[in-house]
Design an enzyme around this catalytic site. Structure first.
Site, PDB file in Angstrom:
ATOM      1  N   ARG A 163      -0.597   9.035   1.783  1.00 32.73           N
ATOM      2  CA  ARG A 163      -1.975   9.469   1.572  1.00 32.73           C
ATOM      3  C   ARG A 163      -2.138  10.983   1.524  1.00 32.73           C
ATOM      4  O   ARG A 163      -2.950  11.508   0.764  1.00 32.73           O
ATOM      5  CB  ARG A 163      -2.875   8.893   2.674  1.00 32.73           C
ATOM      6  CG  ARG A 163      -3.135   7.416   2.513  1.00 32.73           C
ATOM      7  CD  ARG A 163      -3.965   6.877   3.658  1.00 32.73           C
ATOM      8  NE  ARG A 163      -4.257   5.464   3.458  1.00 32.73           N
ATOM      9  CZ  ARG A 163      -4.887   4.714   4.347  1.00 32.73           C
ATOM     10  NH1 ARG A 163      -5.261   5.228   5.500  1.00 32.73           N
ATOM     11  NH2 ARG A 163      -5.132   3.444   4.094  1.00 32.73           N
ATOM     12  N   ARG A 177      -0.504   8.887   9.183  1.00 31.35           N
ATOM     13  CA  ARG A 177      -0.469   7.440   9.431  1.00 31.35           C
ATOM     14  C   ARG A 177      -0.096   6.686   8.167  1.00 31.35           C
ATOM     15  O   ARG A 177      -0.688   6.895   7.109  1.00 31.35           O
ATOM     16  CB  ARG A 177      -1.844   6.969   9.922  1.00 31.35           C
ATOM     17  CG  ARG A 177      -1.927   5.455  10.100  1.00 31.35           C
ATOM     18  CD  ARG A 177      -3.282   5.059  10.649  1.00 31.35           C
ATOM     19  NE  ARG A 177      -4.376   5.291   9.736  1.00 31.35           N
ATOM     20  CZ  ARG A 177      -4.777   4.434   8.797  1.00 31.35           C
ATOM     21  NH1 ARG A 177      -4.143   3.280   8.638  1.00 31.35           N
ATOM     22  NH2 ARG A 177      -5.803   4.714   8.021  1.00 31.35           N
ATOM     23  N   HIS A 214      -8.607  10.265   3.324  1.00 35.31           N
ATOM     24  CA  HIS A 214      -8.315   9.158   2.403  1.00 35.31           C
ATOM     25  C   HIS A 214      -8.525   9.657   0.978  1.00 35.31           C
ATOM     26  O   HIS A 214      -9.529  10.307   0.686  1.00 35.31           O
ATOM     27  CB  HIS A 214      -9.231   7.964   2.687  1.00 35.31           C
ATOM     28  CG  HIS A 214      -8.716   6.691   2.072  1.00 35.31           C
ATOM     29  ND1 HIS A 214      -8.779   6.446   0.714  1.00 35.31           N
ATOM     30  CD2 HIS A 214      -8.117   5.607   2.612  1.00 35.31           C
ATOM     31  CE1 HIS A 214      -8.241   5.260   0.459  1.00 35.31           C
ATOM     32  NE2 HIS A 214      -7.827   4.737   1.593  1.00 35.31           N
ATOM     33  N   HIS A 262     -10.850  10.618   7.060  1.00 34.84           N
ATOM     34  CA  HIS A 262     -10.702   9.173   7.217  1.00 34.84           C
ATOM     35  C   HIS A 262     -10.184   8.732   8.582  1.00 34.84           C
ATOM     36  O   HIS A 262     -10.728   7.807   9.182  1.00 34.84           O
ATOM     37  CB  HIS A 262      -9.755   8.671   6.127  1.00 34.84           C
ATOM     38  CG  HIS A 262      -9.511   7.190   6.140  1.00 34.84           C
ATOM     39  ND1 HIS A 262     -10.525   6.265   6.008  1.00 34.84           N
ATOM     40  CD2 HIS A 262      -8.362   6.474   6.263  1.00 34.84           C
ATOM     41  CE1 HIS A 262     -10.018   5.049   6.043  1.00 34.84           C
ATOM     42  NE2 HIS A 262      -8.723   5.133   6.221  1.00 34.84           N
ATOM     43  N   GLU A 293       0.834  -1.188   0.000  1.00 36.86           N
ATOM     44  CA  GLU A 293       0.000   0.000   0.000  1.00 36.86           C
ATOM     45  C   GLU A 293       0.874   1.246   0.000  1.00 36.86           C
ATOM     46  O   GLU A 293       2.096   1.157   0.163  1.00 36.86           O
ATOM     47  CB  GLU A 293      -0.950  -0.010   1.203  1.00 36.86           C
ATOM     48  CG  GLU A 293      -1.938  -1.156   1.158  1.00 36.86           C
ATOM     49  CD  GLU A 293      -2.936  -1.156   2.291  1.00 36.86           C
ATOM     50  OE1 GLU A 293      -3.881  -1.949   2.233  1.00 36.86           O
ATOM     51  OE2 GLU A 293      -2.769  -0.360   3.236  1.00 36.86           O
TER      52      GLU A 293
END
Length: 548
Positions: free
Chosen positions: A291, A387, A245, A352, A121
């Protein structure tokens, strides 16, 4: 596991929140302690079942551990706490083994649990995300709940909404150090308030993304634990770092359906309406950038072109690949008329994940004796300014275990005096005459946060938000003081508290770092590295990010 309608009035360990963090803590507690888990709705209503991607875990030995640590610190823009990151990352393999022992059916390359399929990811330098197809959170919840149901010392009670913590300071016992001894809880089905005493209380209520108009989170993500902890006297840290997100399905009927990071991890690309790929213009890792970078890039392109969304395309991978790796996402998209095996999906960023929260130590302890905070409710130092994808479920598991072990080791010394606790008093309030006030304030708050405290900020926007939130806060507190509580009022009271914390924290950070991008200070300030924004409730002071 018992599932009673009314919680026991006196409890060894009260866990407020029934997601991965709360359930993990309950399962690690010794069987001789009686444990009550409160869920504000049905068990499936929390954020954990919505997690699609997986659990980040370095399973490839020392080199993989070191790279996972480096990726976490890089994604967090220098703010992650080094010893916290190492402790959590090094525990990854053990947590995966524990879940396998519980029967967690991870996806594997060959059907054997010893050969887990690992996906990659955004922000990760390698494949290290263990998953159960594209419904890891739901499968994790099912696995943990099965284990909880086998434990007779654990009671799980649904439709219980905590209102406030009961502390010795609240009771006026000022000669004692502040100690949490329970909570007032609204039974949503019986419409009455219970007074629950507990020797230990764990806040595991999730984050606060519902402070924003558009969010990937369920309606339950209203910052309850953060607000309760703040009102009780806990410090709160790094609330300016709200993660957006990048890829939420742009479809009103879907109501915040997330398109997993793993879609980009497996090769998905972001496109403009004319089919042009744009992420290589923003970051060398393109769609696999962290992100915050991807979300800001999408936001910039939408504003530049005046478009409602961008598009995420993985159709070139073929139907068989997509149905194998993303069965749930594929099926949900089909329900709304989008076939991701044949066409790109319209996507937009949405609030998110709350990277800040109640400040805790390595055991999840807060500033108040007997009170713990774990999961998204807490600020552990793991995430820093952003994060890293799929580190959240790992943090839930690691800190759930740590809090449980600390409680077990210190149960004999816990707050145990039989202090008199008054029942909830409604003698001075009446039924609300115009509940529309709550609805109106809820909408106004969330829109103000979206418009002024979103992906790109300015000091002027933040000051506007602060002014509006102050007005709303006074209205809501006045309403709370005069009328009987309802679930909507409790959640709104918590949301306006958390919104105030986010704005005050954002105004205090005079730089752009990670998820906090402010045009007045567009560059990161090297002097701010390793400095957190800490808010102290005693005098409502803020220790700015670069203060000594």
């Amino acid at each position: 596991m018992s599932q009673s309608a009314i919680p026991a009035p006196s409890i060894d360990v009260l866990i407020i929140g029934s997601g991965a963090a709360g359930l993990s803590a309950a399962l690690h507690l010794p069987p001789e302690l009686n444990v009550t888990i409160l869920s504000k709705g049905p068990i499936s209503a929390g954020s954990t079942p919505w997690a699609q991607g997986g659990i980040a875990a370095a399973l490839g030995g020392i080199e993989d551990i070191e790279q996972h640590i480096a990726d976490t610190c890089r994604a967090g823009s220098g703010l992650p706490k080094a010893d916290t990151v190492r402790r959590v990352v090094e525990a990854g393999s053990r947590q995966i083994d524990w879940l396998l022992e519980l029967g967690m059916p991870f996806s594997s390359d060959d059907g054997e649990s010893s050969h887990l399929h690992l996906t990659r990811e955004g922000g990760h330098g390698a494949r290290r995300v263990a998953h159960a197809a594209d419904h890891t959170g739901r499968t994790l919840m099912e696995t943990l709940l099965d284990a909880v149901r086998a434990r007779p010392n654990i009671s799980l009670v649904e439709y219980q909404l905590a209102i406030d913590l009961i502390t010795t300071q609240r009771l006026g016992l000022t000669e004692e150090s502040n100690c949490c001894i329970g909570a007032y809880v609204l039974d949503l089905q019986a419409d009455r308030v219970h007074t629950l005493r507990a020797r230990h209380v764990i806040l595991a209520t999730g984050g606060a993304a519902k402070a924003y108009l558009y969010s990937t989170n369920p309606d339950s993500s209203t910052g309850d634990g953060i607000a309760m902890g703040w009102r009780a006297g806990c410090r709160v840290a790094n609330m300016e770092f709200m993660q957006f997100h990048p890829t939420c399905l742009f479809e009103p009927r879907a109501k915040s359906f997330l398109i997993s990071e793993a879609v980009r991890g497996e090769g998905g690309v972001l496109l403009l309406p004319d089919g042009t790929r744009f992420m290589p213009n923003y970051h060398p890792d393109a769609e696999l950038a962290p992100r915050d970078v991807v979300a800001r890039a999408i936001d910039a392109e939408m504003k530049r072109l005046g478009i409602d969304c961008v598009y995420l395309d993985i159709s070139f991978k073929g139907k068989a690949f997509i149905e194998q790796h993303f069965p749930m996402i594929h099926q949900r998209c089909l329900e709304y008329g989008y076939d991701m095996t044949r066409q790109p999906l319209p996507v937009v960023p949405a609030a998110h994940y709350t990277c800040g929260g109640i400040d805790v130590d390595e055991q999840g302890q807060t500033d108040i004796a007997g009170l713990y905070a774990i999961g998204e409710t807490s600020h552990t130092g793991l995430h820093g300014a952003n994060r890293l994808a799929s580190n959240s479920l790992l943090e839930c598991l690691v800190y759930g275990e740590a809090a449980a072990q600390h409680i077990a080791s210190n149960h004999a010394e816990a707050c145990s005096r039989n202090w008199p606790v008054p029942d909830w008093d409604e003698s001075q309030v009446t039924d609300a005459d115009e509940a529309v006030v709550v609805t109106h304030n809820w909408d106004e708050l969330r829109r103000a946060m979206w418009d002024y405290v979103g992906i790109v900020r300015t000091t002027k926007r933040l000051e506007r938000a602060q002014h509006r939130i102050a007005l709303l806060r006074r209205e809501i507190h006045d309403y709370y003081a005069h009328f009987r509580i309802t679930n909507n009022l409790i959640e709104l009271r918590n949301l306006v508290e958390v919104a105030d914390l986010i704005v005050r924290s954002a105004l205090a950070r005079h730089e752009s770092r990670g998820l906090h991008f402010i045009r007045d200070y567009p560059e990161a300030n090297p002097d701010c590295a390793q400095h957190n924004t800490v808010l102290t409730p005693i005098n409502r002071s803020v220790r700015r990010a670069c203060d000594a």
